[in-house]
Motif scaffolding. Structure first.
Motif, PDB file in Angstrom:
ATOM      1  N   ALA A 422      36.192  37.510  27.395  1.00 33.22           N
ATOM      2  CA  ALA A 422      36.955  38.466  28.218  1.00 33.22           C
ATOM      3  C   ALA A 422      36.009  39.495  28.835  1.00 33.22           C
ATOM      4  N   GLU A 423      35.039  39.926  28.048  1.00 30.21           N
ATOM      5  CA  GLU A 423      34.088  40.941  28.500  1.00 30.21           C
ATOM      6  C   GLU A 423      33.267  40.411  29.680  1.00 30.21           C
ATOM      7  N   ARG A 424      32.856  39.143  29.561  1.00 29.42           N
ATOM      8  CA  ARG A 424      32.040  38.552  30.634  1.00 29.42           C
ATOM      9  C   ARG A 424      32.853  38.312  31.903  1.00 29.42           C
ATOM     10  N   ASN A 425      34.185  38.121  31.683  1.00 29.91           N
ATOM     11  CA  ASN A 425      35.008  37.778  32.842  1.00 29.91           C
ATOM     12  C   ASN A 425      35.606  38.988  33.546  1.00 29.91           C
ATOM     13  N   ILE A 426      35.158  40.175  33.171  1.00 22.87           N
ATOM     14  CA  ILE A 426      35.725  41.367  33.821  1.00 22.87           C
ATOM     15  C   ILE A 426      35.411  41.324  35.316  1.00 22.87           C
ATOM     16  N   VAL A 427      36.454  41.500  36.107  1.00 22.12           N
ATOM     17  CA  VAL A 427      36.261  41.417  37.557  1.00 22.12           C
ATOM     18  C   VAL A 427      35.644  42.735  38.041  1.00 22.12           C
ATOM     19  N   ILE A 428      34.581  42.605  38.814  1.00 17.73           N
ATOM     20  CA  ILE A 428      33.933  43.830  39.304  1.00 17.73           C
ATOM     21  C   ILE A 428      34.528  44.146  40.674  1.00 17.73           C
ATOM     22  N   SER A 429      35.111  45.336  40.777  1.00 20.77           N
ATOM     23  CA  SER A 429      35.806  45.618  42.040  1.00 20.77           C
ATOM     24  C   SER A 429      34.796  46.065  43.105  1.00 20.77           C
ATOM     25  N   GLU A 430      35.118  45.650  44.315  1.00 20.54           N
ATOM     26  CA  GLU A 430      34.275  46.015  45.467  1.00 20.54           C
ATOM     27  C   GLU A 430      34.197  47.534  45.584  1.00 20.54           C
ATOM     28  N   ILE A 431      35.350  48.153  45.332  1.00 19.87           N
ATOM     29  CA  ILE A 431      35.412  49.618  45.493  1.00 19.87           C
ATOM     30  C   ILE A 431      34.399  50.280  44.565  1.00 19.87           C
ATOM     31  N   ASP A 432      34.348  49.797  43.286  1.00 24.57           N
ATOM     32  CA  ASP A 432      33.410  50.408  42.339  1.00 24.57           C
ATOM     33  C   ASP A 432      31.963  50.178  42.776  1.00 24.57           C
ATOM     34  N   LEU A 433      31.713  48.963  43.287  1.00 29.04           N
ATOM     35  CA  LEU A 433      30.339  48.680  43.723  1.00 29.04           C
ATOM     36  C   LEU A 433      29.950  49.575  44.902  1.00 29.04           C
ATOM     37  N   ASN A 434      30.921  49.729  45.815  1.00 28.04           N
ATOM     38  CA  ASN A 434      30.629  50.565  46.989  1.00 28.04           C
ATOM     39  C   ASN A 434      30.516  52.035  46.636  1.00 28.04           C
TER      40      ASN A 434
END
Ligand SMILES: Nc1ncnc2c1ncn2[C@@H]1O[C@H](COP(=O)(O)OP(=O)(O)OP(=O)(O)O)[C@@H](O)[C@H]1O
Length: 796
Positions: A422-434
């Motif tokens: 589950a930890e590895r599959n956490i979706v990284i949001s574009e908003i957070d990256l930006n």
């Protein structure tokens, strides 16, 4: 009064300073020193036969006033060396009877004052509020004379009545009154009502006399059948006397014009059978029009009141779990069925889990069964493994429920492996990256320092210090997104569930690191080195703990020990990059019944770790950029620099005050300001998720929720809890009382819900999926036994 500081303002149990307050000093010596007794004077009147003082003097020295469990507090009695000589014995602070300085100075007599606000026993209410005048019976007798003692005469001659009491008695005014009055509501089965008639009356006439047959109950039904006002009020039998007055002669319920009263239905013991179930129905069913109506539910009339109570969900049903799964199987996906099944196993403790499994195995297996490549054994194994996964996240194992058939080969998937996945599959949001690009100057500086440590594999333990709204969470999200986007593990935790739910993949620190809930100094995390959880923590490049000032220092020290142990390193936090963050102006650790000093002592700031943390400060308030004066005001409150009046009370700026006339009006106005869309039902309500009314006590929460849910558009669904006494013989006596209690951590007895309303989860059902204690959800649909809801705030 609930805190030791408040007690100290009222009650004192020490000898005052002679120089500073000689008057009080003399009064305490004159009136408030107990004894001497015990070994100093074994003949004192307070001594029991066993040689102890019945008032437990001398007390112990005590540096600070301490709250005790359901008893008087232990007042402050410092060992300051002050001693007073009384009857050749030296008495110190241990011998002082608790007193109030003002009252003592005013009345110049022995006046014992105690704090009883934390004592729950009902007898104290009577003792302190209804206690009569102090009386004494005395006589002066000559020891040598052996004249007869007439106790009654002694009592009569010693009874002292004050002039007001004497006048009151002479005029025969009522000596006591119960307000509001309690109306005892009659309870009887159909045609079993008591009737009174003259001995000589003709029995047939008595039986035929309709007026004689009328009772409070039959007339309650009558009113519900015929009276528009009663129908509109839609009351239960218990609520009815609040709105109607019973006229015993006319045998008629008349609309109440003034006053109030409380209805109580006569008690019935469960052994009385139908009468007991009738009572149960009468206390819950609204506006019943007849006995038959009480036995009817959803258009179906049943034979007995017991059956009716059962189908209305008022009685705990032996097969309630089965009904619940049955209901869910009609519209729920197999995955949701498996989760529900596991939840029921843990929280509803069915008598026969195996039978339940056998009944619903097919609806829980539908998705796997559709896959033609899987054999039936594989399907069963997959279903069991997934249920086991859910059970493990709730701290249980499938092996406790006897579900695996004998001889069936079943390997247990380690829940922690599932968590790692589950930890590895956490979706990284574009908003957070930006958001990395959007960081302000201080945030950027912190981001660069922390990232530099992470990617150079050097240790780093940081404390992000910033008042509310300065973008701590914003920074954590940017850090998490950055580390995870590079393929590394980053663990996001927070002290409370609600803060954890706004971090992607966030978990409470207690559940993530298995920190004991009842933490004490020197406690350790329950993670053994061989588990995959240990491997996951070791592998993590970054560990974030939000709201660290809210955690007890012992919890953070336990994480430090765990990391040192796992990493085989003596460096702080095992040489890992750990980011603690929070704001000391917000909530501090809770020490139940603790003093201010104990709470401060439990803080991270008093831990030896504190000085080793690298402090990074955020100062620009990003939340309230448009309202700098309010931000400044909050800061002044947090820093303790805002001006207060003599009672230490802060004056709120008029711009944030909601003016009101009375209490009901106050809540109404507050609701209208926070949720203006309720006024216009055509409005989209989903925005209300992001707003909340905060209040200080659970009962205020219930009161506000009650009003809010009624305003919320849609149909109300009512859920009633089934309360049970430990000793079933007490069930009938205490059931009404139990129904009125709302212990924290449990929903109210009568839970009113509507579709689209926000709700909050009170259990850790599946933390890996974001279902933690504190997760906010939005109701999607409500059926009798199943509430279907969607996570509202968390990223999943
Ligand atoms: N650099 C930024 N650019 C744009 N918006 C930001 C920035 N930093 C923070 N914000 C916004 O400001 C608001 C407050 O930020 P955030 O919730 O991270 O503060 P916080 O310090 O965690 O507050 P609290 O202590 O109350 O939890 C959020 O809406 C966030 O999106």
């Amino acid at each position: 009064m609930y805190t030791p500081e408040e007690y100290d303002k009222i009650v004192c149990a020490e000898i005052p300073n002679k120089e500073k307050n000689e008057h009080l000093y003399n009064l305490v010596i004159k009136h408030m020193l107990h004894g001497p007794c015990g070994s100093l004077d074994p003949t004192n009147v307070c001594m029991r036969k066993n040689g102890t003082c019945k008032n437990n003097f001398p007390k112990n020295f005590c540096e600070e006033t301490i709250q005790t469990l359901n008893a008087y507090p232990e007042y402050r009695r410092r060992d300051d060396g002050v001693q007073i000589k009384i009857k050749s014995a030296l008495l110190d602070n241990r011998w002082v009877v608790p007193y109030n300085p003002y009252l003592l100075a005013k009345f110049d007599c022995h006046l014992n004052v105690e704090i009883c606000s934390t004592i729950k026993a009902v007898k104290y209410i009577y003792k302190y509020i209804y206690k009569g005048h102090d009386r004494t019976s005395f006589s002066v007798v000559n020891n040598k004379s052996d004249s007869e003692i007439d106790e009654i005469k002694q009592y009569v001659s010693a009874r002292w009545v004050s002039p007001p009491e004497a006048a009151w008695r002479i005029f025969r005014f009522c000596m006591s009154e119960i307000k509001p009055p309690i109306i005892h509501l009659q309870l009887h089965l159909e045609n079993y009502q008591p009737m009174s008639f003259k001995k000589t009356a003709n029995l047939q006439n008595v039986v035929d006399n309709y007026h004689l047959k009328k009772t409070m109950l039959t007339e309650f039904f009558y009113m519900n059948r015929t009276d528009k006002a009663a129908q509109d009020l839609n009351c239960t039998y218990v609520e009815f006397p609040d709105h109607f007055v019973w006229l015993p002669k006319q045998k008629y319920w008349k609309l109440r014009e003034r006053g109030e009263s409380i209805g109580r239905i006569m008690t019935a013991h469960p052994s009385e059978g139908e009468r007991y179930y009738l009572r149960l129905l009468l206390s819950k069913v609204r506006c019943p029009i007849s006995f038959d109506d009480l036995r009817t539910f959803n258009g179906v009339q049943v034979e007995t009141f017991q059956e009716a109570a059962l189908i209305r969900g008022l009685l705990q049903n032996d097969n309630s779990q089965e009904i619940c799964l049955q209901e869910a199987s009609l519209f729920h996906m197999p995955y949701e069925m498996r989760r529900l099944f596991a939840t029921l196993l843990v929280y509803s403790c069915p008598n026969d889990p195996k039978a339940l499994w056998q009944n619903f195995e097919s609806s829980m297996s539908e998705d796997f069964a559709k896959c033609s490549a899987m054999t039936s054994t594989q399907v069963k194994r997959n279903v069991l493994q997934q249920i086991d996964g859910f059970l493990q996240s709730m701290g249980k194992s499938i092996h406790s429920y006897n579900l695996i058939p004998i001889g069936f080969s079943y390997e247990n998937i380690d829940n922690e492996t599932r968590e790692l996945r589950a930890e590895r599959n956490i979706v990284i949001s574009e908003i957070d990256l930006n958001s990395i690009e959007l960081l302000n100057e201080k945030q950027k500086k912190a981001f660069v320092v922390i990232s530099e440590r992470i990617y150079s594999d050097r240790p780093g333990v940081f404390f992000i210090d910033g008042p509310g709204g300065t973008g701590k969470t914003f920074l954590y999200r940017a850090l998490l997104a950055d580390v995870r986007s590079k393929g590394y593990l980053a663990l996001a935790t927070a002290t409370s569930g609600i803060a954890a739910s706004i971090l992607p993949g966030g978990r409470t620190a207690h559940s993530r690191f298995k920190i004991p809930i009842d933490i004490f100094d020197g406690a350790t995390c329950r993670v053994s080195k061989q588990t995959s959880l240990a491997a996951m923590i070791k592998e993590a490049k970054l560990i974030i703990w939000d709201e660290a000032p809210m955690a007890k220092k012992a919890a953070i020290e336990a994480l430090d020990d765990l990391l040192r142990d796992l990493m085989n390193s003596e460096e702080i936090f095992g040489g890992k990059v750990v980011v603690l963050g929070g704001d000391f102006r917000q909530t501090l650790p809770v020490v139940r019944k603790g003093t201010k000093a104990e709470m401060i002592n439990a803080c991270l700031i008093n831990s030896p770790l504190w000085h080793k943390l690298e402090k990074l400060q955020l100062i620009e308030n990003m939340r309230a950029k448009l309202d700098p004066s309010f931000t400044q005001f909050l800061l002044r409150i947090g820093d303790g620099t805002q001006e207060t009046n003599e009672n230490d009370i802060v004056k709120l700026p008029s711009s944030i005050i909601v003016n009101y006339n009375n209490e009901t009006d106050a809540i109404e106005k507050l609701i209208n300001i926070v949720y203006p869309e309720f006024k216009d039902p055509s409005n989209k309500l989903y925005c209300s998720q992001n707003r909340a009314i905060l209040t200080t006590k659970n009962n205020f929460v219930d009161e506000i929720n009650d009003q809010l849910i009624k305003k919320f558009p849609g149909d109300l669904t009512e859920y009633l809890s089934y309360d049970e006494t430990l000793n079933e013989n007490h069930q009938s006596e205490y059931i009404d009382l139990l129904n009125t209690l709302t212990p924290s951590n449990l929903p109210p007895h009568r839970l009113l819900l509507k579709s689209n309303a926000p709700i909050i989860l009170l259990r850790n059902l599946d933390p890996a999926e974001g279902l933690c204690n504190g997760t906010r959800l939005i109701i999607k649909s409500l059926s009798k036994n199943v509430i279907c809801a969607k996570i509202a705030v968390a990223t999943k």
